[in-house]
Enzyme design. Sequence first.
Site, mmCIF file in Angstrom:
data_model
loop_
_atom_site.group_PDB
_atom_site.id
_atom_site.type_symbol
_atom_site.label_atom_id
_atom_site.label_comp_id
_atom_site.label_asym_id
_atom_site.label_seq_id
_atom_site.Cartn_x
_atom_site.Cartn_y
_atom_site.Cartn_z
ATOM 1 N N LYS A 1 -9.784 2.587 -17.524
ATOM 2 C CA LYS A 1 -9.060 2.815 -15.728
ATOM 3 C C LYS A 1 -8.085 3.867 -16.221
ATOM 4 O O LYS A 1 -7.114 2.741 -15.490
ATOM 5 C CB LYS A 1 -9.837 1.540 -15.507
ATOM 6 C CG LYS A 1 -10.119 1.410 -13.505
ATOM 7 C CD LYS A 1 -8.939 1.923 -12.649
ATOM 8 C CE LYS A 1 -8.022 1.390 -12.394
ATOM 9 N NZ LYS A 1 -7.218 3.010 -11.066
ATOM 10 N N GLU B 1 2.074 -3.942 -20.974
ATOM 11 C CA GLU B 1 3.629 -3.614 -21.202
ATOM 12 C C GLU B 1 3.555 -3.140 -19.449
ATOM 13 O O GLU B 1 2.549 -2.311 -19.139
ATOM 14 C CB GLU B 1 3.844 -2.098 -21.475
ATOM 15 C CG GLU B 1 3.024 -2.395 -22.755
ATOM 16 C CD GLU B 1 5.128 -3.367 -23.666
ATOM 17 O OE1 GLU B 1 6.063 -3.573 -23.010
ATOM 18 O OE2 GLU B 1 4.831 -3.797 -24.838
ATOM 19 N N CYS C 1 9.034 3.937 -17.241
ATOM 20 C CA CYS C 1 9.598 2.587 -17.201
ATOM 21 C C CYS C 1 10.836 2.639 -18.690
ATOM 22 O O CYS C 1 11.767 1.075 -18.417
ATOM 23 C CB CYS C 1 8.610 1.911 -18.517
ATOM 24 S SG CYS C 1 7.566 2.645 -19.754
ATOM 25 N N GLU D 1 13.024 -4.388 -9.893
ATOM 26 C CA GLU D 1 12.438 -2.204 -10.786
ATOM 27 C C GLU D 1 12.616 -1.401 -9.283
ATOM 28 O O GLU D 1 11.229 -1.896 -8.619
ATOM 29 C CB GLU D 1 11.157 -2.481 -11.185
ATOM 30 C CG GLU D 1 10.821 -1.359 -11.870
ATOM 31 C CD GLU D 1 9.815 -1.097 -12.743
ATOM 32 O OE1 GLU D 1 9.023 -1.806 -12.336
ATOM 33 O OE2 GLU D 1 9.719 -0.896 -13.272
HETATM 34 P P1 NAP Z 1 0.783 -0.496 -11.266
HETATM 35 O O1 NAP Z 1 0.489 -0.238 -9.799
HETATM 36 O O2 NAP Z 1 0.636 -1.795 -11.301
HETATM 37 O O3 NAP Z 1 -0.811 0.911 -11.783
HETATM 38 C C1 NAP Z 1 -0.883 0.193 -13.362
HETATM 39 C C2 NAP Z 1 -2.577 0.572 -13.052
HETATM 40 O O4 NAP Z 1 -3.363 -1.079 -12.927
HETATM 41 C C3 NAP Z 1 -3.895 1.781 -12.519
HETATM 42 O O5 NAP Z 1 -4.018 2.234 -13.376
HETATM 43 C C4 NAP Z 1 -4.055 0.516 -10.802
HETATM 44 O O6 NAP Z 1 -4.941 1.425 -10.492
HETATM 45 C C5 NAP Z 1 -4.341 -0.611 -12.116
HETATM 46 N N1 NAP Z 1 -4.714 -1.641 -10.922
HETATM 47 C C6 NAP Z 1 -4.327 -1.815 -9.958
HETATM 48 N N2 NAP Z 1 -4.413 -2.568 -9.541
HETATM 49 C C7 NAP Z 1 -5.320 -3.745 -10.458
HETATM 50 C C8 NAP Z 1 -6.123 -4.935 -10.488
HETATM 51 N N3 NAP Z 1 -6.413 -5.791 -9.593
HETATM 52 N N4 NAP Z 1 -7.105 -5.091 -11.470
HETATM 53 C C9 NAP Z 1 -6.744 -4.002 -12.939
HETATM 54 N N5 NAP Z 1 -6.116 -2.982 -12.420
HETATM 55 C C10 NAP Z 1 -5.536 -2.820 -11.381
HETATM 56 O O7 NAP Z 1 1.381 0.174 -11.907
HETATM 57 P P2 NAP Z 1 1.808 1.863 -11.782
HETATM 58 O O8 NAP Z 1 2.291 1.813 -9.900
HETATM 59 O O9 NAP Z 1 0.639 2.408 -11.510
HETATM 60 O O10 NAP Z 1 3.331 1.548 -12.803
HETATM 61 C C11 NAP Z 1 4.092 1.917 -12.164
HETATM 62 C C12 NAP Z 1 4.622 1.055 -12.926
HETATM 63 O O11 NAP Z 1 4.166 0.748 -14.244
HETATM 64 C C13 NAP Z 1 5.881 0.219 -13.240
HETATM 65 O O12 NAP Z 1 6.159 -0.920 -12.885
HETATM 66 C C14 NAP Z 1 6.735 0.640 -14.338
HETATM 67 O O13 NAP Z 1 7.540 0.257 -15.150
HETATM 68 C C15 NAP Z 1 5.578 0.501 -15.421
HETATM 69 N N6 NAP Z 1 5.097 1.041 -16.472
HETATM 70 C C16 NAP Z 1 5.523 0.177 -18.335
HETATM 71 C C17 NAP Z 1 6.086 0.874 -19.048
HETATM 72 C C18 NAP Z 1 6.020 -0.025 -20.078
HETATM 73 O O14 NAP Z 1 5.800 0.522 -21.047
HETATM 74 N N7 NAP Z 1 6.590 -1.139 -20.092
HETATM 75 C C19 NAP Z 1 4.912 2.022 -19.123
HETATM 76 C C20 NAP Z 1 4.944 3.237 -17.541
HETATM 77 C C21 NAP Z 1 4.895 2.196 -16.782
HETATM 78 P P3 NAP Z 1 -5.168 1.947 -9.321
HETATM 79 O O15 NAP Z 1 -3.876 3.404 -9.844
HETATM 80 O O16 NAP Z 1 -5.911 2.632 -9.142
HETATM 81 O O17 NAP Z 1 -4.189 1.270 -8.249
#
Ligand code: NAP
Length: 482
Positions: A174, A249, A283, A384
């Site tokens: 996904k 992560e 990240c 963040e």
């Molecule tokens: P996000 O909003 O948490 O979304 C991540 C993924 O989860 C997307 O595919 C999103 O789908 C999906 N998602 C949303 N709600 C969900 C639910 N209820 N159940 C299952 N999946 C769900 O994060 P983002 O805005 O895409 O990414 C930014 C964040 O990622 C930042 O906090 C960053 O630090 C973190 N990050 C961490 C790392 C690491 O390795 N630690 C690496 C990269 C990014 P939708 O897009 O359809 O909402």
Amino acid sequence: MSAQTFKNYINGEWVGAAKTFENRNPANTEEVVGLFSKGTAQEVADAAAAAAAAFPAWAAMPAPARGNLLYKAADILDLKFEQLGAEMTREEGKTLPEAKGEVRRAINILRYFGGEGSRMPGMLVPSERDRVHMFAIRKPIGVVGLVTPWNFPSAIPAWKLAPALICGNTVVLKPASAAPLSAWRIVEALHEAGVPKGVVNFVAGSGGELGQALIDSKPLKAVSFTGSCQIGQWLHAEASKRRLRIQLEMGGKNPTIVLADADFGSAVENVVNASFFSTGQKCTATSRVIVEDAIYDRFVSALVERTRKLRVGDGMQPGIDIGPAVDEAQLHTVLEYIEIGKKEAGAPKIGGNRLSADGLSKGYFVEPTIFADVTEKMRIAQEEIFGPVLAVMRAKDFSDAMRIANNIPFGLSASIQTTNLSRVFDFVYTMEAGLLTVNLPSAGVEYQLPFGGSKESSFGPKEQGPAALEFYSDYKTVYLKY
Ligand code: NAP
């Protein structure tokens, strides 16, 4: 020209697209990069069922043969290298050189884990008993759900797909709704490489709607998630109810410590690179720079002057350093934090505004922004932001800098800039973070070593490198009398 529609991929077929959602270019929101099939809960269930049906044969295939399919997919992506880089810039906003670097990394990841197919290390140790042979082999887990964010739209899907597949698992991917095309291309390449039907399944659409369906799908045995802490915590709670294996992560608030003995010029470059490149949307980006008192004022001035030279704009244009925020929601989050920063720390030393002049009005552009004299309790020092906003903090000395650096709930990456070897080792042993750099930017990791954080940034086994096999496989231990 009307935008192409990209369907979901279930059981070896391109399906769906009764309803679609738009993938728009954040540098020019008038451009639709593609239309993506809006997946349904039923499609997630179908995908999981297809993955379950495909699992026994895929798990039984010799791992080197699975590796050959990963090599083939890598070659297919390599042939489209230029196209994939441009597509990533158009869907995510990062500059073209950054996007190409990421595509190269995704290709390398597929090849690296293709090679793991020929190693797949188990364990062999001598028994205490006479004529007993004992060993442990790796076996796959089963159907694995992979949920990925938008900021590395190719590398992160690659670093989950490749180890999952080489270990013999089947998957439901996904991708993030803000940038699904780069992940779609990897799935297309796996399809063209001849990966058997049902082994890889791709369902795009709202995470809020599909997440529960994924967790509820009966065949699912494990979930690997990268994204925000908020969603990660929710997934963790839901997955625990079913005792699913889980790997998370999540977010960070990564520090770079700059000591008075650092190579001043390269410390400035490293901080600017880590804080602002990729629009601060890595990240592992630096969002707090903690500077020793003796060089604090000089360092802030140099940082501001270097930042003034950065060029913000459409990442497809040559010479651009910083692209847009990925979407409107992210833009608003960044602008809100800038307002919070102004209240907490006063006017920024540079930046602080949305950019819309000079042809930027159709995109989500923000000035790289530096707040100085930020203190530990301020929200801009603790939360963040995930944008080009840097908090500069003053430390009395090295131990004060370490205390400030560790005084957050996160522990993803951290960096130190110093020429003092014993400070380097103090940092290595006492910094509470999973990824450390010394005299390098805090961001910019490779795929051959374990990747992941500590504290609230991460949960479960590490990704990438040989460590990735730990999450995607289990041991079967054998005692054999001969
Ligand atoms: P996000 O909003 O948490 O979304 C991540 C993924 O989860 C997307 O595919 C999103 O789908 C999906 N998602 C949303 N709600 C969900 C639910 N209820 N159940 C299952 N999946 C769900 O994060 P983002 O805005 O895409 O990414 C930014 C964040 O990622 C930042 O906090 C960053 O630090 C973190 N990050 C961490 C790392 C690491 O390795 N630690 C690496 C990269 C990014 P939708 O897009 O359809 O909402």
